[in-house]
Scaffold this motif. Structure first.
Motif, PDB file in Angstrom:
ATOM      1  N   ASP A 246       0.726  -1.553  -0.071  1.00  0.00           N
ATOM      2  CA  ASP A 246       0.039   0.062  -0.117  1.00  0.00           C
ATOM      3  C   ASP A 246       0.720   1.201   0.074  1.00  0.00           C
ATOM      4  N   LEU A 247       0.235   2.357  -0.263  1.00  0.00           N
ATOM      5  CA  LEU A 247       1.030   3.719  -0.362  1.00  0.00           C
ATOM      6  C   LEU A 247       0.273   4.559   0.864  1.00  0.00           C
ATOM      7  N   TYR A 248       1.286   5.158   1.482  1.00  0.00           N
ATOM      8  CA  TYR A 248       0.664   5.898   2.782  1.00  0.00           C
ATOM      9  C   TYR A 248       1.122   7.348   2.446  1.00  0.00           C
ATOM     10  N   VAL A 249       0.166   8.195   2.365  1.00  0.00           N
ATOM     11  CA  VAL A 249       0.546   9.635   2.028  1.00  0.00           C
ATOM     12  C   VAL A 249       0.550  10.329   3.329  1.00  0.00           C
ATOM     13  N   VAL A 250       1.630  10.781   3.709  1.00  0.00           N
ATOM     14  CA  VAL A 250       1.849  11.457   5.073  1.00  0.00           C
ATOM     15  C   VAL A 250       1.327  13.098   4.866  1.00  0.00           C
ATOM     16  N   ILE A 251       0.567  13.586   5.716  1.00  0.00           N
ATOM     17  CA  ILE A 251       0.279  14.892   5.263  1.00  0.00           C
ATOM     18  C   ILE A 251       1.070  16.096   6.382  1.00  0.00           C
ATOM     19  N   GLN A 252       1.753  17.063   5.388  1.00  0.00           N
ATOM     20  CA  GLN A 252       2.034  18.313   6.485  1.00  0.00           C
ATOM     21  C   GLN A 252       1.308  19.369   5.794  1.00  0.00           C
ATOM     22  N   VAL A 253       1.072  20.391   6.904  1.00  0.00           N
ATOM     23  CA  VAL A 253       0.297  21.265   6.746  1.00  0.00           C
ATOM     24  C   VAL A 253       1.049  22.847   6.697  1.00  0.00           C
ATOM     25  N   LYS A 254       1.018  23.710   5.557  1.00  0.00           N
ATOM     26  CA  LYS A 254       1.797  25.046   5.772  1.00  0.00           C
ATOM     27  C   LYS A 254       1.036  25.772   6.888  1.00  0.00           C
ATOM     28  N   SER A 255       1.855  26.538   7.995  1.00  0.00           N
ATOM     29  CA  SER A 255       1.257  27.574   8.515  1.00  0.00           C
ATOM     30  C   SER A 255       0.387  28.580   7.889  1.00  0.00           C
ATOM     31  N   HIS A 256      -0.264  29.253   8.460  1.00  0.00           N
ATOM     32  CA  HIS A 256      -1.237  30.389   7.933  1.00  0.00           C
ATOM     33  C   HIS A 256      -0.807  31.611   8.630  1.00  0.00           C
ATOM     34  N   GLU A 257      -0.776  32.609   7.775  1.00  0.00           N
ATOM     35  CA  GLU A 257      -0.380  34.076   8.325  1.00  0.00           C
ATOM     36  C   GLU A 257      -1.208  34.507   9.443  1.00  0.00           C
ATOM     37  N   PHE A 258      -2.647  34.263   9.549  1.00  0.00           N
ATOM     38  CA  PHE A 258      -3.671  34.873  10.172  1.00  0.00           C
ATOM     39  C   PHE A 258      -4.285  33.795  11.088  1.00  0.00           C
ATOM     40  N   TYR A 259      -4.439  32.454  10.524  1.00  0.00           N
ATOM     41  CA  TYR A 259      -5.363  31.567  11.257  1.00  0.00           C
ATOM     42  C   TYR A 259      -4.235  30.549  12.111  1.00  0.00           C
ATOM     43  N   GLU A 260      -4.593  30.117  13.296  1.00  0.00           N
ATOM     44  CA  GLU A 260      -3.803  28.916  13.840  1.00  0.00           C
ATOM     45  C   GLU A 260      -5.117  27.789  13.962  1.00  0.00           C
ATOM     46  N   ARG A 261      -4.603  26.623  13.912  1.00  0.00           N
ATOM     47  CA  ARG A 261      -5.748  25.533  13.990  1.00  0.00           C
ATOM     48  C   ARG A 261      -5.154  24.568  15.272  1.00  0.00           C
ATOM     49  N   GLU A 262      -6.210  24.111  16.091  1.00  0.00           N
ATOM     50  CA  GLU A 262      -5.923  23.241  17.131  1.00  0.00           C
ATOM     51  C   GLU A 262      -7.026  22.101  17.019  1.00  0.00           C
ATOM     52  N   GLY A 263      -6.910  20.882  16.274  1.00  0.00           N
ATOM     53  CA  GLY A 263      -7.830  20.100  16.064  1.00  0.00           C
ATOM     54  C   GLY A 263      -8.742  20.531  15.223  1.00  0.00           C
ATOM     55  N   ASP A 264     -10.165  20.590  15.482  1.00  0.00           N
ATOM     56  CA  ASP A 264     -11.034  21.115  14.469  1.00  0.00           C
ATOM     57  C   ASP A 264     -11.483  22.525  14.761  1.00  0.00           C
ATOM     58  N   HIS A 265     -10.769  23.344  15.678  1.00  0.00           N
ATOM     59  CA  HIS A 265     -10.766  24.678  16.038  1.00  0.00           C
ATOM     60  C   HIS A 265      -9.993  25.371  15.210  1.00  0.00           C
ATOM     61  N   ILE A 266     -10.461  26.743  15.010  1.00  0.00           N
ATOM     62  CA  ILE A 266      -9.564  27.703  14.165  1.00  0.00           C
ATOM     63  C   ILE A 266      -9.309  29.077  15.326  1.00  0.00           C
ATOM     64  N   TYR A 267      -8.331  29.582  15.430  1.00  0.00           N
ATOM     65  CA  TYR A 267      -8.087  30.616  16.319  1.00  0.00           C
ATOM     66  C   TYR A 267      -7.400  31.668  15.385  1.00  0.00           C
ATOM     67  N   CYS A 268      -7.854  33.007  16.046  1.00  0.00           N
ATOM     68  CA  CYS A 268      -7.254  34.019  15.242  1.00  0.00           C
ATOM     69  C   CYS A 268      -7.304  35.185  16.293  1.00  0.00           C
ATOM     70  N   GLU A 269      -6.532  36.396  15.848  1.00  0.00           N
ATOM     71  CA  GLU A 269      -6.474  37.480  16.691  1.00  0.00           C
ATOM     72  C   GLU A 269      -7.044  38.598  15.947  1.00  0.00           C
ATOM     73  N   MET A 270      -8.090  39.500  16.588  1.00  0.00           N
ATOM     74  CA  MET A 270      -8.351  40.668  15.787  1.00  0.00           C
ATOM     75  C   MET A 270      -7.884  41.920  16.554  1.00  0.00           C
ATOM     76  N   PRO A 271      -7.290  42.925  15.701  1.00  0.00           N
ATOM     77  CA  PRO A 271      -7.105  44.309  16.351  1.00  0.00           C
ATOM     78  C   PRO A 271      -8.351  45.163  16.268  1.00  0.00           C
ATOM     79  N   ILE A 272      -8.378  45.838  17.210  1.00  0.00           N
ATOM     80  CA  ILE A 272      -9.452  47.018  17.415  1.00  0.00           C
ATOM     81  C   ILE A 272      -8.639  48.246  18.002  1.00  0.00           C
ATOM     82  N   THR A 273      -9.717  49.382  17.552  1.00  0.00           N
ATOM     83  CA  THR A 273      -8.956  50.529  18.013  1.00  0.00           C
ATOM     84  C   THR A 273      -9.625  50.954  19.470  1.00  0.00           C
ATOM     85  N   PHE A 274      -8.918  51.828  20.283  1.00  0.00           N
ATOM     86  CA  PHE A 274      -9.039  52.229  21.574  1.00  0.00           C
ATOM     87  C   PHE A 274     -10.679  52.579  21.698  1.00  0.00           C
TER      88      PHE A 274
END
Length: 374
Positions: A246-274
């Protein structure tokens, strides 16, 4: 050379959770992956990290490793077993002498081909939504010229006259227990039971050739770092008519400049003004599924987190959808105009140079007492 402790390789403690182990592996895999890091020696570090995660990321293997160390996960037949066809601690010859090699595998029996592994690097979004793609892999296949026989077209392999096609030779030996028969692999035919007098010019008598084969891969939505896709029958060809591996394709995922992933959840940071934080506002938040309106209440502080249900990654096994978590970061204004500075000074004077929020006032009072040494 002894192997490093797997916990040390991943930089986690022995009581680390499964998520902590996975997070540490993802971080190191990105750092040392050969497609990302071209420094000398990183490929070996990547293999070391991958090997450590294959053990610590599997509950059964981890339990064995915690109890038995490196000997545990490497045991092929389980603890107390001998991995099926291995010699018993180097005493295979003795067993052969007494039992005539009857327990050894027939060299002419059909055997499944070796499995292959292919590392695929995906864009962040492709791992979330899945994709259809083609890959090309180097692999060994049956020679088309001789149909895998190794013999020149028009000829065929002949039965080995030394072992009569059995692939084994019986060697008599005198021992303190008497004369016994030791069965060995026939060195004339290398255990195949066949002799090729006229070899195929394409494969040199091997029956196999190295090729590059295009294979279609379906990437499921929600696949994550370190997971693999099994493609049945696309490994190395079988031996003596056995099935392919059999062939096993092992997955590597590039990082994203805005999002981060933990399991099925996505995390990000939003800047707002004072002003937005103080007065409240409705802001537009990017998600992987499109833009979403988010109400920010008045008095929102840096670090406040909001959840957008169902805006995360789909579970790769089909168990629902993750969420997106937005962490607020209040930006302190810089390069103010004179008018802006004037208004802020006025605001500061009106508020008496004190925080107006009750919670913040309490915190401010604690800070003052700390400075006074109270």
């Amino acid at each position: 050379m002894s192997k490093r402790d797997y916990y040390e390789v991943l930089g986690v403690s022995k009581d680390a959770s499964k998520d902590e182990i996975k997070k540490a592996y993802r971080k190191l895999a990105r750092k040392y992956h050969p497609d990302v890091n071209k420094e000398e020696g990183t490929d070996q570090k990547f293999k070391e990290v991958k090997e450590a995660y294959e053990v610590l990321g599997n509950e059964q293997k981890k339990a064995q490793y915690d109890q038995f160390g490196h000997a545990g996960p490497q045991s092929q037949g389980g603890f107390g077993g001998f991995g099926g066809g291995e010699d018993f601690g180097g005493f295979g010859d003795i067993f052969d002498m007494f039992f005539g090699g009857g327990g050894r595998r027939d060299p002419n029996a059909p055997r499944q081909g070796n499995d292959l592994q292919y590392a695929m690097t995906l864009e962040f979004e492709d791992a979330i939504f899945g994709k259809e793609t083609d890959i090309q892999i180097p692999k060994e296949e049956d020679c088309d010229t001789c149909d895998g026989s190794g013999a020149k077209p028009g000829t065929k392999p002949e039965t080995c006259s030394h072992c009569n096609g059995s692939g084994q030779l019986n060697v008599e030996q005198n021992t303190p227990f008497g004369r016994v028969v030791n069965r060995r692999v026939c060195h004339h035919c290398q255990g195949t039971g066949k002799m090729i007098k006229e070899k195929c010019t394409t494969c040199g008598g091997q029956g196999k050739v190295q090729t590059r084969k295009k294979i279609h891969i379906s990437i499921p939505a929600g696949i994550d770092e370190g997971q693999q896709i099994r493609v049945p029958g696309q490994g190395e060809p079988g031996v003596n008519g056995g099935p392919a591996g059999d062939l096993y394709v092992v997955i590597q995922v590039k990082s994203h400049e805005f999002y981060e992933r933990e399991g099925d959840h996505i995390y990000c940071e939003m800047p707002i003004t004072f002003a937005q934080a103080a007065l409240g506002d409705e802001i537009e938040v990017p998600t992987l599924h499109g833009k979403v309106k988010l109400k920010v209440p008045a008095g929102t502080q840096t670090g406040k987190t909001f959840r957008l249900k169902g805006k995360g990654a789909p579970n790769v096994r089909g168990y629902g959808q993750g969420d997106q978590h937005i962490k607020i970061r209040v930006i302190t204004p810089t390069n103010l105009s004179e008018r802006q500075k004037e208004l802020l000074r006025e605001f500061n004077e009106i508020s008496g140079n004190q925080p107006t929020d009750e919670h913040e006032d309490s915190f401010f009072q604690r800070v003052k007492r700390a400075f006074k040494g109270e």
